[in-house]
Design a protein around this motif. Sequence first.
Motif: not given
Length: 662
Positions: A52-56, A74-84, A313-320
Amino acid sequence: MNSTHGKVVMSCISMALFDFYDVHTHYHTRLSLHIRDPEDDVVDAALAVLDLMENEEVHAILGPEWSSQTEFVINLGVKAQVPIISFSATSPSLSPRQRRYFVRTAYDDSSQVGALAAVVQAYGWREITLVYEDTDYGNGLVPYLVDAFQEVDARISYRSVIPAFPEDIDIVKELNKLLMTQTRVFLVHMTALIGSRFFVLASEAGMMSEEIAWIVTDGLSSLLDPVSSKALDSMQGVLGVRPHVPRSESRTEFGERWKKIYAERNPHEEIADLSLFGLWAYDTVTALAFTGEMAWEHAKSRYLKPNTSRNNLNFSSIGISEMGPKLLEKILSIKFQGLSGEFHLPNGELQPIAFEIFNVAGQREEIIGYWTSARGLSPELNPSTKAVYTATANDLKPPVWPGGTRKPPKGWVVPMLGKKLRIGVPVKDGFREFFKIEWDPHTGVPSYSGFSHDMFLAVLDALPFAIPHQYIPYVNESRQIAGTYDDMLYQIKLQRFDAVVGDTTIVANRSSYIDFTLPYSESGVAMVVAIKDDERRNMWIFLKPLSWTLWVTSGLAFILTGYFVWLLEHRTNEEFRGLRSQQIGLIIWFSFSTLVFAHICGRARVDKESPLRRISGRIVRERISCETIQFRPVQIDSLWFAGGIPRGAIEGKRKRRSVGDL
């Protein structure tokens, strides 16, 4: 999505979107939902959020359902600054204070431990067995329960852990372990998925009896997480705690509309109850719609992508997200009146106002009281006269306990592995006041009474735990005593009886093979005497020396004496004439005067200058014979002289005075 809980929540979310934009038609923004169904898998939930974060490029995540899934998301939300934003992840191990981008639009599970501890304190239980599922939801509450029970002088004596995905045999094994423990207060912290099966198996195992107390947390309330009707039937007498949701017209109207929509979308299913999670989901979507409109004007709707190669598989590619921080700020500051009550998120989560204490009775959950952190337990939500914190059984309405009894379980029992204490009792034809057995002529069921029976029950009632027992009459086929008292007591040594209750005497030879309690009745010779009242306190004691017949005879003699004197005197004596009432009074007075003025002989002395001497005109001798004396007080010159007066010494109008006149 295929579960009952998922269908209830999704119907509430869709209704929230329709209701909000039907009222706010002028808003420039619209919420666009992108739904993923990770089921119960933690990894699938993380992959769904990453997709959802990368594609949508979503600006907020609504969910996931379970606390175990939310932990990683929650950790993904913190990295992408997306509220969970979760309305169902209630584990206290997930704290919005420690995770900035985590927002809980529900109550923390730890907020109910005060109400649970108050219930335990109210009924005086000191030991509790905790039964919980081996998940983040179940394990997260344990430390908070331990601390809350310690504050009310109680402790968790045993922990029964149910596997996350249990088979029926796993639950039955844990139930058998519970039967071997002494504690009979079971606190169950499970979701409805596992808890429903647990109570059905517990009922089949005969554990819904009057000696066991069951308490459930908010996860097993039918209004929080729907349970089947079969599970509700097996939960009769259970106490529970759940958040209090104030009633309102909007909520009632919404509930009626929701039932119609749910029935249309699920025509082949039974209509479920509208859960509190559904109300929280409705209010959460409403809050998101408000904040989306406010945040859209001050933020950009895009993701800042890092300069890295794309790899799923690389979570560092998530945008903000540039929209996420502003959206988080707005939703934490919003405040409105929702279907579940006031929607306000201090410290990033909803704060409960009060909890309901309910009792499962039939197909309903009866409210028996409320709990607040300020006033404790009370039968009404806002008692006007209560100003201090209390937690007693009187603060709750009387519940119906398992087994249909109104008497609270003691919470502790001697573990008998399903057996009852065998109590031998004697049968005798003579003196049966100590122990009496009567058989019903129709059913043949014996009934018991007597002093020893009452004493035994009083001792059991005074114990802090319950002892299951049964009476076994020591009789033969003809219902006569099967032997002597020595034979009956010897059955304890033979292990046919565990104890004997009756009028057994403590003697030396019996003490060699059995133990006696302290004697509660002394034996020996006694005297039975009549109780005589202290007659000295009786105001009529002066009548005791004479019998009633003698008193009556004396009274009649006085009256007759006065009558005969009157009969003899009234013809010649004017003093005995006059009105009838005067004559009757004279008769009574004459009889009474014989008691007061007695005729005795005595000595009288008149001084030379006394008025008596002057009046008589002659010297009165010092000694006067009794024949010449009439004793009567005589008034002379306003002086009273009591003594011997010679006959004829005083001259009056009449020269002669009768005896009656004197």
